[in-house]
Design a protein around this motif. Structure first.
Motif, PDB file in Angstrom:
ATOM      1  N   PHE A  40       0.808  -1.221   0.000  1.00  0.00           N
ATOM      2  CA  PHE A  40       0.000   0.000   0.000  1.00  0.00           C
ATOM      3  C   PHE A  40       0.844   1.275   0.000  1.00  0.00           C
ATOM      4  N   PHE A  41       1.991   1.244   0.666  1.00  0.00           N
ATOM      5  CA  PHE A  41       2.764   2.482   0.808  1.00  0.00           C
ATOM      6  C   PHE A  41       4.069   2.466   0.032  1.00  0.00           C
ATOM      7  N   GLY A  42       4.353   1.368  -0.662  1.00  0.00           N
ATOM      8  CA  GLY A  42       5.552   1.335  -1.489  1.00  0.00           C
ATOM      9  C   GLY A  42       6.760   0.806  -0.744  1.00  0.00           C
ATOM     10  N   ILE A  43       7.844   0.688  -1.513  1.00  0.00           N
ATOM     11  CA  ILE A  43       9.057   0.066  -1.015  1.00  0.00           C
ATOM     12  C   ILE A  43       9.655   0.857   0.153  1.00  0.00           C
ATOM     13  N   ARG A  44       9.277   2.123   0.238  1.00  0.00           N
ATOM     14  CA  ARG A  44       9.781   2.976   1.310  1.00  0.00           C
ATOM     15  C   ARG A  44       9.399   2.411   2.689  1.00  0.00           C
ATOM     16  N   ALA A  45       8.209   1.837   2.779  1.00  0.00           N
ATOM     17  CA  ALA A  45       7.771   1.250   4.049  1.00  0.00           C
ATOM     18  C   ALA A  45       8.710   0.126   4.461  1.00  0.00           C
ATOM     19  N   LEU A  46       9.106  -0.688   3.510  1.00  0.00           N
ATOM     20  CA  LEU A  46      10.015  -1.800   3.791  1.00  0.00           C
ATOM     21  C   LEU A  46      11.380  -1.258   4.221  1.00  0.00           C
ATOM     22  N   MET A  47      11.848  -0.221   3.509  1.00  0.00           N
ATOM     23  CA  MET A  47      13.152   0.357   3.838  1.00  0.00           C
ATOM     24  C   MET A  47      13.163   0.893   5.277  1.00  0.00           C
ATOM     25  N   LEU A  48      12.108   1.602   5.625  1.00  0.00           N
ATOM     26  CA  LEU A  48      12.041   2.165   6.981  1.00  0.00           C
ATOM     27  C   LEU A  48      12.061   1.055   8.027  1.00  0.00           C
ATOM     28  N   THR A  49      11.364  -0.041   7.729  1.00  0.00           N
ATOM     29  CA  THR A  49      11.338  -1.160   8.675  1.00  0.00           C
ATOM     30  C   THR A  49      12.728  -1.764   8.830  1.00  0.00           C
ATOM     31  N   ILE A  50      13.432  -1.916   7.705  1.00  0.00           N
ATOM     32  CA  ILE A  50      14.785  -2.499   7.776  1.00  0.00           C
ATOM     33  C   ILE A  50      15.705  -1.590   8.598  1.00  0.00           C
ATOM     34  N   ILE A  51      15.612  -0.281   8.347  1.00  0.00           N
ATOM     35  CA  ILE A  51      16.443   0.664   9.111  1.00  0.00           C
ATOM     36  C   ILE A  51      16.128   0.535  10.604  1.00  0.00           C
ATOM     37  N   SER A  52      14.841   0.454  10.915  1.00  0.00           N
ATOM     38  CA  SER A  52      14.407   0.384  12.307  1.00  0.00           C
ATOM     39  C   SER A  52      14.929  -0.877  12.996  1.00  0.00           C
ATOM     40  N   VAL A  53      14.792  -2.017  12.322  1.00  0.00           N
ATOM     41  CA  VAL A  53      15.251  -3.284  12.902  1.00  0.00           C
ATOM     42  C   VAL A  53      16.762  -3.261  13.083  1.00  0.00           C
ATOM     43  N   ALA A  54      17.460  -2.799  12.072  1.00  0.00           N
ATOM     44  CA  ALA A  54      18.925  -2.766  12.141  1.00  0.00           C
ATOM     45  C   ALA A  54      19.374  -1.898  13.317  1.00  0.00           C
ATOM     46  N   THR A  55      18.727  -0.740  13.484  1.00  0.00           N
ATOM     47  CA  THR A  55      19.105   0.142  14.588  1.00  0.00           C
ATOM     48  C   THR A  55      18.850  -0.531  15.937  1.00  0.00           C
ATOM     49  N   ALA A  56      17.693  -1.199  16.054  1.00  0.00           N
ATOM     50  CA  ALA A  56      17.349  -1.854  17.318  1.00  0.00           C
ATOM     51  C   ALA A  56      18.372  -2.918  17.683  1.00  0.00           C
ATOM     52  N   VAL A  57      18.689  -3.777  16.725  1.00  0.00           N
ATOM     53  CA  VAL A  57      19.612  -4.880  16.997  1.00  0.00           C
ATOM     54  C   VAL A  57      21.001  -4.325  17.306  1.00  0.00           C
ATOM     55  N   LEU A  58      21.435  -3.367  16.505  1.00  0.00           N
ATOM     56  CA  LEU A  58      22.770  -2.793  16.692  1.00  0.00           C
ATOM     57  C   LEU A  58      22.869  -2.102  18.061  1.00  0.00           C
ATOM     58  N   THR A  59      21.828  -1.364  18.420  1.00  0.00           N
ATOM     59  CA  THR A  59      21.835  -0.666  19.704  1.00  0.00           C
ATOM     60  C   THR A  59      21.998  -1.653  20.853  1.00  0.00           C
ATOM     61  N   GLU A  60      21.209  -2.724  20.807  1.00  0.00           N
ATOM     62  CA  GLU A  60      21.293  -3.714  21.882  1.00  0.00           C
ATOM     63  C   GLU A  60      22.691  -4.323  21.937  1.00  0.00           C
ATOM     64  N   TYR A  61      23.224  -4.647  20.759  1.00  0.00           N
ATOM     65  CA  TYR A  61      24.543  -5.280  20.690  1.00  0.00           C
ATOM     66  C   TYR A  61      25.612  -4.361  21.271  1.00  0.00           C
ATOM     67  N   VAL A  62      25.621  -3.092  20.816  1.00  0.00           N
ATOM     68  CA  VAL A  62      26.655  -2.156  21.248  1.00  0.00           C
ATOM     69  C   VAL A  62      26.570  -1.921  22.757  1.00  0.00           C
ATOM     70  N   ILE A  63      25.346  -1.759  23.268  1.00  0.00           N
ATOM     71  CA  ILE A  63      25.210  -1.516  24.710  1.00  0.00           C
ATOM     72  C   ILE A  63      25.719  -2.720  25.502  1.00  0.00           C
ATOM     73  N   GLU A  64      25.412  -3.919  25.026  1.00  0.00           N
ATOM     74  CA  GLU A  64      25.862  -5.105  25.763  1.00  0.00           C
ATOM     75  C   GLU A  64      27.376  -5.265  25.698  1.00  0.00           C
ATOM     76  N   VAL A  65      27.969  -4.891  24.555  1.00  0.00           N
ATOM     77  CA  VAL A  65      29.426  -4.949  24.466  1.00  0.00           C
ATOM     78  C   VAL A  65      30.033  -3.917  25.418  1.00  0.00           C
ATOM     79  N   LEU A  66      29.500  -2.703  25.388  1.00  0.00           N
ATOM     80  CA  LEU A  66      30.073  -1.630  26.211  1.00  0.00           C
ATOM     81  C   LEU A  66      29.919  -1.899  27.701  1.00  0.00           C
ATOM     82  N   THR A  67      28.828  -2.556  28.085  1.00  0.00           N
ATOM     83  CA  THR A  67      28.611  -2.802  29.518  1.00  0.00           C
ATOM     84  C   THR A  67      29.076  -4.190  29.938  1.00  0.00           C
ATOM     85  N   HIS A  68      29.766  -4.877  29.029  1.00  0.00           N
ATOM     86  CA  HIS A  68      30.277  -6.228  29.299  1.00  0.00           C
ATOM     87  C   HIS A  68      29.175  -7.174  29.756  1.00  0.00           C
TER      88      HIS A  68
END
Lengths: 321, 443
Positions: A40-68
């Protein structure tokens, strides 16, 4: 014959039920809605979702690495949060909005409180509230599916409320059911969401107590308190419009932030339904699902406390016949 | 006949794995050259030895005398010579005073082993006395002295007896085979129990995954007044005493109470069979059926074994290990106890030896609780395992007690279902121990 046998406390067998599989099931269940959003909203919707998921996973990973801390991105819960954040933004937002939202959801709402299972409100909904307060224009600019970028329209609930787009036509119920209406990326297609919900029910990831009591409460109240007197409400528009289906099946049922007792789960659903209806009918805002869930999240410990199931054998003793 | 399927609220559906042994007839295992008979095989006071090293003993001869009411005597399971009376390793994990007997393979019967006469001629007290003297303790695992159960305090009026043939523990099939092969003995035992209690109504309750056992028991029970076979849903812990009573009679044993509080006595099918033998043949409890099973056993079997036979001998008789064994369990996989050695004797409560392969016993990663509430849904006692466990792991046993930790029956359904692999029942068990220890200190 002398062997090293492992000695442990019973039980010695475990079910195949695993949290990473449950989270993967939620991801699978969200895919139909993602496909609908992309159609319904075009490929942009998919792109935004991918960006969102990538940020979420990366954020969790980086925080866990930084806090050991132990790395927990393999439990897929960050993927679910990332998807839900994207599902809660309009398809026209700049790319950095879901990224900021996911970062906020994971870093502040989830990790600051101790990671999976310890957040007291739903991270994706807290992110939605945060984004809405910070970038209100971008977060409430809706487009009609298939329309050229930049042509704004109103959501069905806004039309019902009459707050904007005076004179705009309500879409047909069928359009609302399949999702051919204005709204956020993930919330518009009731059909796609219900397919996902059916899968979650089949896999026993969720039960019907919260979603059903939530939806029925909204339906009944919006029907009773209609615009032209009692019992004239267009309750089907309230059920299919906005984020109700998405919220009821995928967000109010979030494990850490909903009650664990059967009665508590029904109270949660009814509470969410009441708050949603009040916000929609008498509040200054056409939507109300996310705020109502957030409020109920915060009373969840209290609900659990007062809805303890009656322990076996503590009721009235049945007299011997 | 009642075709209704009875059950309780909660519970889980583990893989039953009964097909390994449920079609295999009971096989009599050769008697070993030496038996080790612990003087404590039951709940209650241990026995006092009445034989010493060098004594000749006969099959069925009493070798340990019960001390006190909640206790049962112990008998020799072979004829031969007493080699020693000394502490030996016991399946409970402790060293227990045990009688070691060298078998002369003659099976010379003791003079006391003779039929006790017609059931019609025996009084209730006679029956209870025979049961006590035969050393019969509950054979479902807890090994509570049976004559104590049959002597409820005068203020409790018992009106129902349930023979427990649920056998809800996965893998185990000893009760199943007993029901298929000796149904008339079980019914006889039930009649003796009814008479001992002066009760008219007796049920034999069986899970519907054992249709052949239901058929055999119905045939054996037909035409006997007040005795009925009832069908239970196949669900764990259907054979738990409180769940069984709820399913069959609709009565809830009160918190902290006993079955007699709701007028019920429950006995295992194995116990009923042992009672029948004690009356009909005069044979005390000196042998039992043990299911030797698990994917790590070469030839799983249902064995009729003399008490005091070493687990090692049973496993050897079943062809030894199949692959690398991971866990050795006496009992079933849900409530059984892991052992670190095979140098242990079979006792009255040994229903099975389960050997799980290494790949099924690898410890899994424990993740934080996500409050998924699965444990609340499956708890047959309607507890909230996640909270009791959280308080227990924080050493807050007072709050754990407020959340009814003591009502936990330790069935393990919560730990079984937990998607985060949390040690739920394990920590609740700890809480129970701490709470009871505190109570004893205050008393």
């Amino acid at each position: 014959m002398d062997n090293q046998f492992l000695v442990t406390s019973s039980p010695h067998v475990r079910s195949e039920f695993r949290i990473e599989r449950i989270m993967l099931d939620v991801v699978i269940a969200l895919i139909p809605a993602l496909i609908a959003g992309t159609i319904f909203f075009g490929i942009r919707a998919l792109m935004l979702t991918i960006i969102s998921v990538a940020t979420a996973v990366l954020t969790e990973y980086v925080i866990e690495v930084l806090t050991h801390k132990e790395i927990t991105i393999d439990d897929f819960s960050a993927v679910v949060t990332g998807m839900l954040v994207a599902f809660n933004v309009p398809p026209t937002v700049p790319w950095w909005i879901p990224a900021v939202g996911s970062f906020f959801a994971i870093a502040i709402v989830k990790m600051c409180f101790g990671g999976i299972g310890n957040n007291f409100v739903n991270p994706a909904l807290a992110a939605r509230a945060f984004l809405l307060a910070s970038w209100p224009v971008q977060m409430t600019t809706w487009t009609t599916p298939g329309a050229v970028d930049g042509v704004s329209s109103a959501t069905p609930l806004a039309i019902l409320k009459g707050s904007e787009a005076v004179g705009a036509q309500l879409p047909s119920l069928w359009s609302m059911f399949v999702g051919n209406i204005g709204g956020t990326i993930g919330e518009t297609s009731a059909l796609a969401l219900l397919i996902g919900a059916a899968y979650l029910l089949y896999r026993r990831v969720i039960n019907l107590r919260i979603p059903l009591s939530f939806i029925i409460t909204v339906g009944v109240i919006t029907w009773i308190f209609g615009p032209n007197g009692l019992f004239t409400g267009q309750f089907m528009y309230h059920i299919l419009g906005g984020g109700l289906i998405l919220g009821a099946f995928f967000m109010a049922t979030d494990y850490p932030t909903s009650p664990v007792t059967p009665l508590g789960q029904i109270i949660m659903g009814i509470g969410c339904g009441l708050l949603t209806s009040v916000i929609r009918l008498w509040g200054g805002y056409p939507e109300g699902v996310s705020y109502s869930i957030l409020i109920m999240n915060m009373v969840t410990p209290l609900i659990d406390r007062y809805t303890m199931p009656k322990v076996f054998g503590t009721g009235e003793v049945k007299k011997v016949a | 006949m009642c075709a209704q399927i009875l059950t309780f609220k909660g519970g889980v559906h583990p893989h039953y794995n009964k097909e390994l042994t449920n079609r295999l007839p009971i096989e009599r295992m050769p008697v070993p050259d030496e038996v080790v008979i612990p003087l404590s095989q039951h709940t209650g006071a241990p026995c006092e030895p009445i034989v010493k090293a060098g004594d000749e003993v006969k099959l069925g001869q009493k070798i340990g005398e019960a001390k006190g009411f909640v206790s049962v005597p112990v008998h020799s399971s072979v004829s031969g010579k007493v080699k020693a009376v000394e502490p030996r390793m016991h399946p409970s994990g402790r060293f227990v005073n045990s009688v070691v007997i060298e078998n002369d393979h003659l099976d010379t019967l003791d003079e006391s082993v003779k039929p006790k006469g017609d059931l019609e001629d025996l009084s209730a007290d006679d029956i209870k006395n025979i049961i006590k003297e035969a050393g019969i303790a509950g054979m479902g695992g807890a090994a509570f002295p049976t004559h104590v159960k049959l002597s409820p305090p005068p203020d409790k009026s018992v009106d129902t007896v349930i023979i427990n043939g649920a056998e809800c523990e996965p893998y185990l099939t000893c009760d199943h085979r007993l029901m298929v092969e000796h149904p008339e003995m079980i019914v006889f035992g039930l009649r003796a129990i009814l008479k001992a209690l002066g009760v008219k109504r007796g049920y034999i309750a069986i899970e519907i995954n054992k249709p052949d056992a239901i058929e055999a028991m119905e045939k054996a029970a037909s035409g006997i007044d007040g005795v009925e076979v009832v069908r239970l849903a196949t669900k764990y812990p259907q054979g738990g005493e409180k769940q069984l009573i709820k399913a069959v009679t609709g009565r809830e044993v009160p918190s902290g109470g006993l079955p007699a509080d709701v007028g019920v006595v429950v006995d295992n099918v194995g116990t009923s069979h042992a009672i029948a033998r004690a009356i009909k043949e005069g044979m005390p409890l000196v042998e039992r059926i043990v299911t030797v099973t698990g994917q790590a056993v070469k030839n799983p079997k249902n064995l009729l074994v003399r008490i005091g036979t070493m687990l090692k001998d049973l496993v050897e008789y079943c062809g030894g290990f199949n692959g690398e064994p991971g866990k050795l369990i006496t009992g079933g996989p849900m409530m059984g106890i892991t052992q670190f050695t095979l140098e242990l004797p079979v006792i009255k409560g040994t229903s099975g030896i389960l050997i799980l392969p290494e790949e099924l016993t690898k410890p899994e990663k424990i993740r934080p609780c996500t409050r998924c509430a699965k444990c609340v849904d499956v708890c047959p006692m309607n507890l909230m395992p996640l909270f009791i466990s959280a308080y227990a792991l924080n050493n807050d046993f007072n709050t754990a007690e407020k959340y009814h930790a003591l009502d936990c029956i330790e069935c393990g359904s919560c730990s079984y279902i937990c998607p985060c692999n949390r040690p739920l029942v394990e920590s609740i068990r700890l809480a129970k121990r701490e709470i009871l220890a505190k109570r004893r200190k205050q008393a």
